[in-house]
Structure formats: C-alpha cells, structure tokens
Enzyme design. Structure first.
Site, mmCIF file in Angstrom:
data_model
loop_
_atom_site.group_PDB
_atom_site.id
_atom_site.type_symbol
_atom_site.label_atom_id
_atom_site.label_comp_id
_atom_site.label_asym_id
_atom_site.label_seq_id
_atom_site.Cartn_x
_atom_site.Cartn_y
_atom_site.Cartn_z
ATOM 1 N N LYS A 248 16.873 -15.062 6.776
ATOM 2 C CA LYS A 248 17.970 -14.093 6.779
ATOM 3 C C LYS A 248 19.155 -14.710 7.525
ATOM 4 O O LYS A 248 18.972 -15.325 8.584
ATOM 5 C CB LYS A 248 17.504 -12.792 7.451
ATOM 6 C CG LYS A 248 18.331 -11.594 7.100
ATOM 7 C CD LYS A 248 17.601 -10.285 7.337
ATOM 8 C CE LYS A 248 18.528 -9.108 7.102
ATOM 9 N NZ LYS A 248 17.845 -7.825 7.189
ATOM 10 N N GLU A 336 8.620 6.554 5.631
ATOM 11 C CA GLU A 336 9.059 7.866 6.107
ATOM 12 C C GLU A 336 7.968 8.920 5.940
ATOM 13 O O GLU A 336 7.772 9.775 6.812
ATOM 14 C CB GLU A 336 10.335 8.302 5.369
ATOM 15 C CG GLU A 336 11.593 7.537 5.760
ATOM 16 C CD GLU A 336 11.721 6.161 5.122
ATOM 17 O OE1 GLU A 336 10.917 5.838 4.220
ATOM 18 O OE2 GLU A 336 12.632 5.397 5.516
ATOM 19 N N ARG A 364 12.881 11.435 1.487
ATOM 20 C CA ARG A 364 11.671 10.846 0.904
ATOM 21 C C ARG A 364 10.400 11.520 1.417
ATOM 22 O O ARG A 364 9.339 11.382 0.823
ATOM 23 C CB ARG A 364 11.636 9.355 1.240
ATOM 24 C CG ARG A 364 10.616 8.631 0.473
ATOM 25 C CD ARG A 364 10.863 7.154 0.450
ATOM 26 N NE ARG A 364 11.863 6.791 -0.527
ATOM 27 C CZ ARG A 364 12.135 5.535 -0.862
ATOM 28 N NH1 ARG A 364 11.482 4.555 -0.290
ATOM 29 N NH2 ARG A 364 13.043 5.262 -1.763
#
Ligand SMILES: Cc1ncc(C[n+]2csc(CCOP(=O)(O)OP(=O)(O)O)c2C)c(N)n1
Ligand SMILES: CC(=O)[C@@H](O)[C@H](O)COP(=O)(O)O
Ligand SMILES: [Mg+2]
Length: 592
Positions: A248, A336, A364
């Site tokens: 990254k 979640e 969600r």
C-alpha cells in the site's frame, strides 16, 4: 523531452498499443499523475498507488469493458479511472460536480459496478458471470479485485462459498497488502501471511478447499510477472483466484512507511510526500475524539466497559482504548454484522458494550440490530459516527438514513447530541446502566466547543431542551443541526428574531412528548430540521405525533428529500439540501 506515454492513453485500447516492455514506464507516469493530483485535491491515496501495476496489467491483458472488471470498495480505482477516459476529469475527483471517488455505474461503462462499501465485488461479479453463462457467452471474463481486509468480510465468504460450486468464468484477484485502513486482523490474515511466506503446504489452501483454482502468491509490482499470469488465467475455465502481494502506498516513501495516515492523507507535498501540517491546537475536537477519549476515561473506572469496532479503529478513535485497554477493545475487521451480534452476546453477560460503527456501515447490520439486540432488549450502546452528510465520499457514505431506519425499531433509544459536551454526557449516561439499547449518532468532523472535557452530567432519557423561546415559529432541531439553526436565527433582524423559538429535541426515540405538547400549544408554525432523510426520519416522527394528538399546526420538514446526495464539501451539500444557516433562515422568514 520525450513525449510521455500516458499522454497517448485515453482508453485501454490506447494502452494495449504500447509495447509490453514499456509498461513499467506507464506505471511510473500513472503513479506520478495520481500523486500530483491527490496531493492538491485530496482523496484516497495509498490503495491506488498499490495497484498501479495491477490496474495496467488488467486493462492490458483483458478486453475491458467487454471483459468485466469490478473493484471492491473502489477507493483503489483512481488508476482505473485515469486509464478509462477520465484522465482529464481526474482533477475534479470528489469535488462538487466532478467525478466520484469510487467506481460508479453511471459514470463510465468501464465501471461495471458501483462500490464504496466493501466486500460486494465477488457477489456482483459472480452475478454477472452467471448471467453470461445463462446468455450462452462462455468467453467473457469476469474479474473482481478484492483487498485482504475486504475478503475477510462475511459477504465475501458467502460469495466464495457459492462461486465454488459454479463453473463460471470468475477470476478473483486477491490484492494482499496485509492492511486495511488499519492493519488487517483475524485468522485469515494470519493464514495469508503464512501463504505469502510459503509456510503452508498446498493441501491446506483455503481457496482450493472452496473449489477455486489458486495461483500465486505473485509480486504485484512486477509487470512481466502479472501480465504473464493473467494471460495464463484467461485460458483457464471455472472459478480461480490469483493471490497478488502489493505494498500500500507503493512509490511514495512516506506513504509506504506510514500506511494508515496515507490511506487518505489530505493535502501533501507531491515531491517530498510531507503532509501539509495544519495547526489544529486552537480548534475544537473532532467528535470521534470526544468519543475516543471519553471512552478511555469512563473505562478507567467502569471495568465492565468494552469497545468494539468493525475495522475502523483510527476513524472511530477507538484506537485510544485499544492502546490503553487492549484486552477490552476489539477490532473485528470489516464485519459489521458480527460486530453487532458480538456486542449482543457480551451484553448478555452484563458487559457494557460500546459498539462504534459509521452510520452508513450500520446499514449492513440492520437485521442484527433488530433481531439480536432490540428484540431481546440488550443494552448495547451503539455509537454511530459519520452520521449526516459526510462530504467528499459522497452517496455511498452519507449517514443520512439512520434516523429513519432506527426510529421504527421497538426498545431502541435514538439520540443525537447537539455538541461535544452532550456527546460526552450521553456516553457517561449510557454506561451508568440502561435497561435497553441506545444509538447515539454524531457527525464527521469537529464541533464548536474548546473546553469540552467538563465534569460529567447525567442526561435524562427522552428529554429535549429549550434553546430559545419565541412566539410564532418554533424550530425543532435534532443533533448538531442546532448550530445551523442558532446561526440562522442570529441572521434575522431583532424584531422578527423574537418571534422564533428553538428547541433541541435531542431524542428521536422516545420523543419528548411534554415538550412537544407545549410547543404545539404555544406556536402556530413548526419547522423541523434534521441532517437525514425526511421520509421516516425525525420530522416524520413529529408529524405522527401531531396526527395522533390532532394538532392542526402548520409544519414544515427540512431535511434530505428523496434522493442520494452526491459528493461535495459538507457546507456545499448543506446548502444544496436547504440545511445551511442561510437556507434555514430563508425557510423561517417565509413563515414569519
Ligand atoms: C462495509 C464497509 N465497512 C468499512 C468500510 C471502510 N473501509 C474502507 S477501505 C477499508 C479497508 C479495506 O482494506 P482492503 O480491502 O485490504 O483494501 P486496501 O485499502 O488495503 O487496498 C475499510 C475498512 C467500507 N468501505 N465498507
Ligand atoms: C473508502 C472508505 O470507506 C473509507 O476510507 C472512508 O472514506 C473513510 O471515511 P472517513 O475519512 O470519514 O474516515
Ligand atoms: Mg489491504
């Protein structure tokens, strides 16, 4: 000076004309292009830098857009946008009227599926692959690029489980950089690390166990290796997964070294990578920090307090508690649904659970909120950060539905503090011992109060506050919209200002009925103000109250009408939604 290769590329067909050995040069130019613009215009940085080579290779080898390419989350798709017709528009990324920071189906036919929330790519791409099969198209390729943190989510696993028993042309590219926004967590992350270090025998391969042909791990920054592997995979039928190892922030030293900060660093120097430092010491705190620091304070004396975040320790500021009390604060990854039911489980054992989820991501876990928490009246404390309009992330991320989707759930208290002190006092009140769940919603960004760390005061559940008395028009606000309302009233001339009353209702559920009765009796006209959708939200609750009690007052609802607001600054959005102080003032003057 030789002409840049990137200048010749508008679409992937132009890219495909470039000799393969020149692709590393394209990668260098594409990286510079992204860095130069994000340095000034802001946005997500590290993820896009990490997939520059992968992006080029995918568009080079596959025949996009006929071959379908879906980016999970989509925060890594800047290179994809630049190579697919949006190079000239890229400087408008995330700005009002500009292109979206995420793939968007209506923006380009190269954006095969809109994203923003994670872990949807495998399901969507599998759906497309099955559709191709049903239509008799057996050559089309369907590619989903998924990060290591996103593939650990339940939805991604559900899709893998299904895909493994299909014979679809599905290619999953697992972009493994061992980090999400914060470092990746969980057993799958440990497994992927072992695979990467070649410490797992082939028979143990988790993806092969799910009937995928597994390839890799390969170096995701080595263009010859990636293109060669993609060529090979094109010819292999059935579901397959290519495990690609990337870094990254690749190509910008600072971003590689400080990956959490450079996920979305704000403005920085494109040459040195140095973040443009702003002196924030004189500014009021971010609401997330009021949550984070207050929780640590409370956890020191209340040993039953635990904190849970699904993959957002930095964004939610739960990281402070994770540092101070590592055994009582949990980052469960992008999960979640699990975070909510895990909270419910801990609450059955008398733990005081603060479950912090961005408003938009709680969508969600709606069933878990209803079925696992509220139906059983378990006193989980939901802290909904990023409630309201969030700004440049746009339509996928605005936290504008929570009041509508939570207010209708029995047993759930729903409250929105108007400032930092109220947030702090609500956190304090919640851990004193509630008999039912509570959701505390607060916005992205900073408040207005510098000396917010005052001694705690208990807030009475279901009680609103009178901010200002008037005689003709009553403004009922919820949460931090109180600030805009106060400013709006201050913009009105003194003689008319006196006629305007302002009430901070605080609780969407239960409503402060006695305050409402008083307001309905004292004023002819009411205006409700909320930073959420009007349909089913706070104003709707006031209308229901009026109808039930047969009040005939004139009531106007200010909030977000039935549409998805796009990306822009929050002040631009407030203005276009009629929620800026200026627009609220106009609405008041219309009634005076
Ligand atoms: C459902 C959902 N939860 C949380 C987020 C916030 N979020 C955005 S990117 C991200 C990390 C993604 O990590 P990974 O998939 O590894 O991609 P990378 O950033 O490393 O490229 C998270 C948690 C989200 N977008 N969607
Ligand atoms: C892509 C994504 O979902 C996150 O990176 C999100 O943009 C974070 O939002 P905040 O900047 O409000 O933490
Ligand atoms: Mg990752």
């Amino acid at each position: 000076m030789s002409k840049k290769l990137l200048e010749s590329i508008q679409f992937p067909e132009d890219l495909r004309k470039i000799p393969r050995e020149q692709l590393p040069e394209v990668a260098k130019e594409l990286r510079e292009f992204i860095i130069n613009i994000v340095a000034v215009k802001e946005g997500h940085l590290g993820a896009s830098l990490g997939v520059v080579e992968l992006t080029i290779a995918l568009h080079y080898i596959f025949n996009t857009p006929e071959d379908i390419l879906v980016w999970d989350v989509g925060h890594q798709a800047y290179g994809h946008k630049i190579l697919t017709g949006r190079k000239a528009a890229f400087h408008t990324n995330r700005q009002l009227g500009g292109i979206s920071g995420f793939p968007k189906i209506e923006e380009s036919n190269y954006d095969a599926f809109g994203t923003g929330h994670s872990s949807t790519a495998i399901s969507a791409t599998l759906g497309m692959a099955i559709a191709s099969q049903l239509s008799g198209d057996l050559t089309k390729q369907h590619i989903a690029v998924v990060g290591d943190a996103s593939i650990a989510s339940g939805m991604a696993f559900e899709a893998l489980n299904h895909a493994g028993v299909t014979n679809t042309n599905l290619l999953i590219i697992l972009n493994d950089n061992a980090i999400g926004i914060d470092p990746s967590v969980g057993a799958l992350k440990e497994y992927l690390t072992k695979v990467n270090l070649d410490k797992t025998p082939d028979t143990d391969n988790i993806f092969e166990a799910l009937n995928f042909s597994y390839f890799g791990p390969i170096d995701g920054h080595d263009l010859p290796i990636i293109t060669e592997n993609l060529e090979k995979l094109k010819k292999i039928k059935g579901p397959k997964l290519l495990h690609v190892i990337t870094k990254k922030g690749k190509g910008l030293q600072q971003a590689e070294q400080n990956q959490v900060t450079y996920h979305a660093p704000g403005k920085f120097d494109a040459k040195t990578g140095e973040i443009t430092q702003k002196d924030t010491s004189h500014l009021p705190p971010k609401f997330q920090d009021v949550f984070g620091y207050t929780l640590v304070e409370l956890a020191k004396s209340n040993k039953k307090i635990v904190g849970i975040t699904p993959a957002m320790p930095t964004g939610s500021s739960l990281k402070y508690m994770m540092k101070e009390f590592p055994e009582r604060a949990f980052d469960v990854g992008i999960a979640e649904q699990h975070a909510v039911t895990l909270s419910a489980g801990m609450a059955t054992q008398d733990y005081v659970v603060f479950c912090n989820i961005y408003s938009t991501f709680l969508q969600r876990a709606y069933d878990q909120v209803i079925h696992d928490v509220c139906l059983q009246k378990l006193p989980v404390i939901f802290c909904l950060d990023r409630a309201g309009l969030v700004g440049q992330d746009g339509a996928t991320h605005h936290g504008i539905f929570d009041m509508a989707y939570l207010r209708c759930i029995p047993n759930l208290t729903l409250v929105a503090p108007r400032n930092e002190i109220e947030l702090r006092n609500l956190l304090y009140t919640a851990q004193l011992g509630l008999q039912q769940p509570i959701a505390i919603r607060y916005p992205r960004g900073r408040g207005n109060i510098l000396d917010w760390q005052r001694s705690f005061k208990k807030i009475e559940i279901g009680k609103g506050e009178t901010i200002k008395k008037g005689s003709e028009v009553a403004i009922l606000s919820i949460g931090t919209m109180a600030t805009e309302v106060s400013q709006a009233i201050n913009l009105i001339d003194t003689s008319r200002k006196e006629k305007v009353g302002h009430y901070d209702m605080r609780f969407v559920s239960p409503l402060d009925k006695s305050l409402l009765h008083a307001v309905f009796k004292e004023y002819n006209t009411l205006i409700t103000v909320e930073d959420g959708v009007i349909s089913g939200g706070f104003g709707s609750a006031v209308l229901e109250f009026a109808s039930l009690h047969k009040y005939k007052n004139d009531i106007t609802l200010l909030g977000i009408s039935n549409h998805f607001p796009e990306h822009a600054t929050t002040s631009q959005l407030k203005d276009s939604e009629g929620l800026s102080s200026e627009k609220i003032k106009e609405a008041i003057l219309n009634k005076l």
